[in-house]
Design a protein around this motif. Structure first.
Motif, PDB file in Angstrom:
ATOM      1  N   VAL A 104      -3.855   4.897  -7.002  1.00 30.80           N
ATOM      2  CA  VAL A 104      -4.415   3.558  -7.199  1.00 30.80           C
ATOM      3  C   VAL A 104      -4.802   3.007  -5.836  1.00 30.80           C
ATOM      4  O   VAL A 104      -3.950   2.887  -4.946  1.00 30.80           O
ATOM      5  N   VAL A 105      -6.074   2.700  -5.658  1.00 23.74           N
ATOM      6  CA  VAL A 105      -6.545   2.167  -4.380  1.00 23.74           C
ATOM      7  C   VAL A 105      -7.082   0.770  -4.614  1.00 23.74           C
ATOM      8  O   VAL A 105      -7.844   0.551  -5.570  1.00 23.74           O
ATOM      9  N   THR A 106      -6.680  -0.151  -3.778  1.00 21.42           N
ATOM     10  CA  THR A 106      -7.162  -1.520  -3.893  1.00 21.42           C
ATOM     11  C   THR A 106      -7.978  -1.829  -2.646  1.00 21.42           C
ATOM     12  O   THR A 106      -7.485  -1.671  -1.527  1.00 21.42           O
ATOM     13  N   ILE A 107      -9.228  -2.215  -2.834  1.00 27.57           N
ATOM     14  CA  ILE A 107     -10.107  -2.472  -1.692  1.00 27.57           C
ATOM     15  C   ILE A 107     -10.636  -3.891  -1.769  1.00 27.57           C
ATOM     16  O   ILE A 107     -10.975  -4.379  -2.854  1.00 27.57           O
TER      17      ILE A 107
ATOM     18  N   ILE B 272      -6.787   4.470   4.282  1.00 25.28           N
ATOM     19  CA  ILE B 272      -6.389   3.063   4.346  1.00 25.28           C
ATOM     20  C   ILE B 272      -5.568   2.823   5.617  1.00 25.28           C
ATOM     21  O   ILE B 272      -5.806   1.863   6.350  1.00 25.28           O
ATOM     22  N   GLU B 275      -7.084   2.097   9.191  1.00 26.37           N
ATOM     23  CA  GLU B 275      -7.664   0.784   9.494  1.00 26.37           C
ATOM     24  C   GLU B 275      -6.604  -0.183  10.005  1.00 26.37           C
ATOM     25  O   GLU B 275      -6.931  -1.256  10.486  1.00 26.37           O
ATOM     26  N   ALA B 298      -8.142  -3.003   5.273  1.00 30.97           N
ATOM     27  CA  ALA B 298      -9.134  -2.397   4.386  1.00 30.97           C
ATOM     28  C   ALA B 298      -8.716  -2.446   2.923  1.00 30.97           C
ATOM     29  O   ALA B 298      -9.558  -2.437   2.033  1.00 30.97           O
ATOM     30  N   GLY B 299      -7.417  -2.503   2.679  1.00 31.86           N
ATOM     31  CA  GLY B 299      -6.944  -2.512   1.308  1.00 31.86           C
ATOM     32  C   GLY B 299      -5.560  -1.905   1.188  1.00 31.86           C
ATOM     33  O   GLY B 299      -4.790  -1.871   2.146  1.00 31.86           O
ATOM     34  N   GLN B 300      -5.266  -1.422  -0.012  1.00 27.83           N
ATOM     35  CA  GLN B 300      -3.954  -0.842  -0.275  1.00 27.83           C
ATOM     36  C   GLN B 300      -4.127   0.453  -1.049  1.00 27.83           C
ATOM     37  O   GLN B 300      -5.101   0.614  -1.762  1.00 27.83           O
ATOM     38  N   ILE B 301      -3.131   1.317  -0.907  1.00 28.88           N
ATOM     39  CA  ILE B 301      -3.171   2.525  -1.715  1.00 28.88           C
ATOM     40  C   ILE B 301      -1.779   2.821  -2.248  1.00 28.88           C
ATOM     41  O   ILE B 301      -0.770   2.537  -1.581  1.00 28.88           O
TER      42      ILE B 301
END
Lengths: 367, 367
Positions: A104-107, B272, B275, B298-301
């Motif tokens: 699951v990647v959240t961007i 991720i 960054e 950049a986000g989360q994974i």
């Protein structure tokens, strides 16, 4: 917005449109890809304001909507995901959740309202060109496009249609590349100048299939329609050079030469020439042979290759790169080099036909 | 000096020794290759004073002698010559004439007397190692060599022989890589520290053949003898770290995991993590699964992968690159990760045997 799509299809669409996304830009939104879930399919769009690319792909649309995602990060992540179904969902504040198997990647996405719309090119004149031929035309001319911005029109390639003929022309003041193609249906005369950078990206997208591509020329833009992919480029304003009048119609001597043999000799001579100031090589054209020489701090080179000469002997000098650029793109096994004097252009052309014409200005070195 | 040799053999010898020639140096002679025509063969030599490579090749010797030629230009020219006989002749003032079919290249050479002689390594202790094994040992450890010169000894790799065992060890203060190999004949204990840069070039020369290479260790140098090619490297002076004492002998929990699955998850998480400031990824080790997460601007994974856990659960964080470096070089399909606490090193080792030991320091992030 919520959709499901195949990882591989999604990656291909991302990589296609990414060619138009900006890497260095003061507008961060242009580093992104606009993803739109329409009623029955997904549309990806990227633009650097000069070139825009749009890719249509199949997807299961659970909820329509739009979002902008950073192009580089998105492509790298999707590339590393397994070839399985991806679910993409837009949450609050343009946060995008990508799920694929156990990942699951959240961007952080961006506001799609800020993304510039591609220009509409719908009412221009249509032209159908064979993809493979267009691809060759670009490859065989684009190296001669001007890099120097002092005459902006020359940073573009002229695409010119007349009757059953289509020409692509690039020239930078020292050399000219002209590639002719045939079209089955005769067309009204027209021409457009497409930025060299756009054309280089278009060449990467079109493939060598023997199928047609539709080109639509409007006032300020040109559209290349490949079906699932649409590429829209700004066109350069202004009159292109009247290139026909700089191509000499006569010649005093003609050399017939094997391309591979000449190319190998020029490549070796270039190694010596590039250490000098002008990247200069000299051709000494004699009955039955051509002697290629170069001198620089690094040393000297002497190459002798067989030729067929019609006309009188000549000594002439060129920038080595201009010759090698031509020899790299010509596919014919043999070609003609036509000369008048050692201070007037040399013309490279096919043994028969008129598929290409390359003009090279010599360097004046002989007194 | 005057010789005749085959273009392809000459090119191979040039490319082999070129790995030791200097690109940027204040001593122009070191950008050259020393070419010596002995009575019955040709010897090419290059050195950057830390590493020297010598290649012996067949040639027809018409006149013995020596000359130095610029490495880059020579290799480029010989590469572009046809696969035919080359004649090389030294003229006055070290000017060298290379002739091959219809090409004649003249290059300015340099005085061979100025070329530094390679150190003599003749009376050291001999060791025979399988080439394929040595190649693997280098590949599987060299990434952990210190780049930072603050402790010069750590910029080298320890090659350590004891009885029937040979170890290669690299460590940079954050991680350690140890690869064990077996030798058939028991040897006297000895060790030598070889500069990482030299070892990287040696790895490019040795091939994966199942044949032996002779290594000779003298006081200040080590010689790798491959028959036609001899590589001599300076060794680093000083005591290597007593690395054995930093490898924990016990563990509280052991994770068994599939390498490909773990590597794919770490690669995605790295996109991720990179960054962020510390390139940080967190492992949450639970019964039957490991959860890998990373957060950055950049986000989360979030990644979940199946594991086999012996022992209690643990949360621990690492620099993503240290984990991915190990996973790139391990060939085993499964491996063990052993842990004690989240502030003590993790050890990666094979499911069975002791061919490799990787130690990774965690990053302290949990209070």
């Amino acid at each position: 917005m919520k959709i499901k799509c195949n990882q591989n299809n999604f990656l291909n669409s991302i990589l296609t449109v990414q060619k138009a996304s900006s890497v260095n830009t003061t507008l961060p939104i242009l580093q992104g890809i606009l993803i739109e879930a329409k009623n029955d399919h997904l549309v990806l769009t990227a633009t650097n304001l000069e070139l825009g690319i749009e890719s249509h792909m199949n997807a299961e649309i659970l909820d329509t909507g739009r979002v902008v995602l950073p192009s580089r990060l998105l492509s790298e992540i999707v590339r590393k995901l397994p070839d399985a179904e991806i679910e993409l969902e837009v949450k609050d504040n343009y946060i995008v959740k990508l799920s694929c198997l156990n990942s699951v990647v959240t961007i952080q996405g961006l506001d799609p309202e800020e993304y510039p719309a591609l220009p509409q090119v719908s009412d221009g004149q249509k032209l159908e060109l064979n993809q493979k031929m267009l691809s060759e035309m670009i490859r065989q001319t684009i190296f001669a496009v001007a890099i120097d911005e002092s005459r902006p029109i020359l940073t573009g390639a002229l695409l010119e249609v007349s009757g059953n003929t289509v020409n692509m022309v690039c020239l930078d003041g020292y050399r000219l590349a002209l590639r002719r193609g045939r079209i089955e249906k005769a067309q009204k005369d027209r021409s457009v100048v497409i930025p060299g950078k756009s054309l280089a990206e278009i060449a990467k997208i079109i493939n060598d299939d023997n199928i047609d591509i539709t080109i639509m020329v409007a006032e300020n833009h040109v559209l290349f329609d490949l079906g699932d992919t649409r590429v829209i480029s700004r066109v350069l304003e202004g009159e292109y050079l009247n290139y026909q009048q700089i191509i000499p119609s006569e010649y005093k001597l003609r050399v017939k030469v094997d391309r591979d043999i000449l190319a190998a000799s020029i490549e070796r001579a270039s190694l010596i020439a590039r250490e000098g100031k002008n990247n200069l090589i000299k051709l000494n054209i004699k009955e039955g042979k051509m002697i290629i020489t170069s001198n620089s701090e690094a040393g000297q080179i002497y190459e002798e290759i067989p030729i067929l000469l019609e006309g009188s002997e000549l000594e002439i000098a060129f920038n080595a790169r201009y010759l090698s650029d031509v020899l790299k793109v010509v596919d014919d096994q043999e070609l003609c080099l036509d000369f008048n004097t050692n201070v007037t252009p040399c013309i490279a052309r096919p043994i028969s036909g008129d598929q290409f014409t390359y003009l090279l200005l010599p360097v004046r070195t002989f007194s």
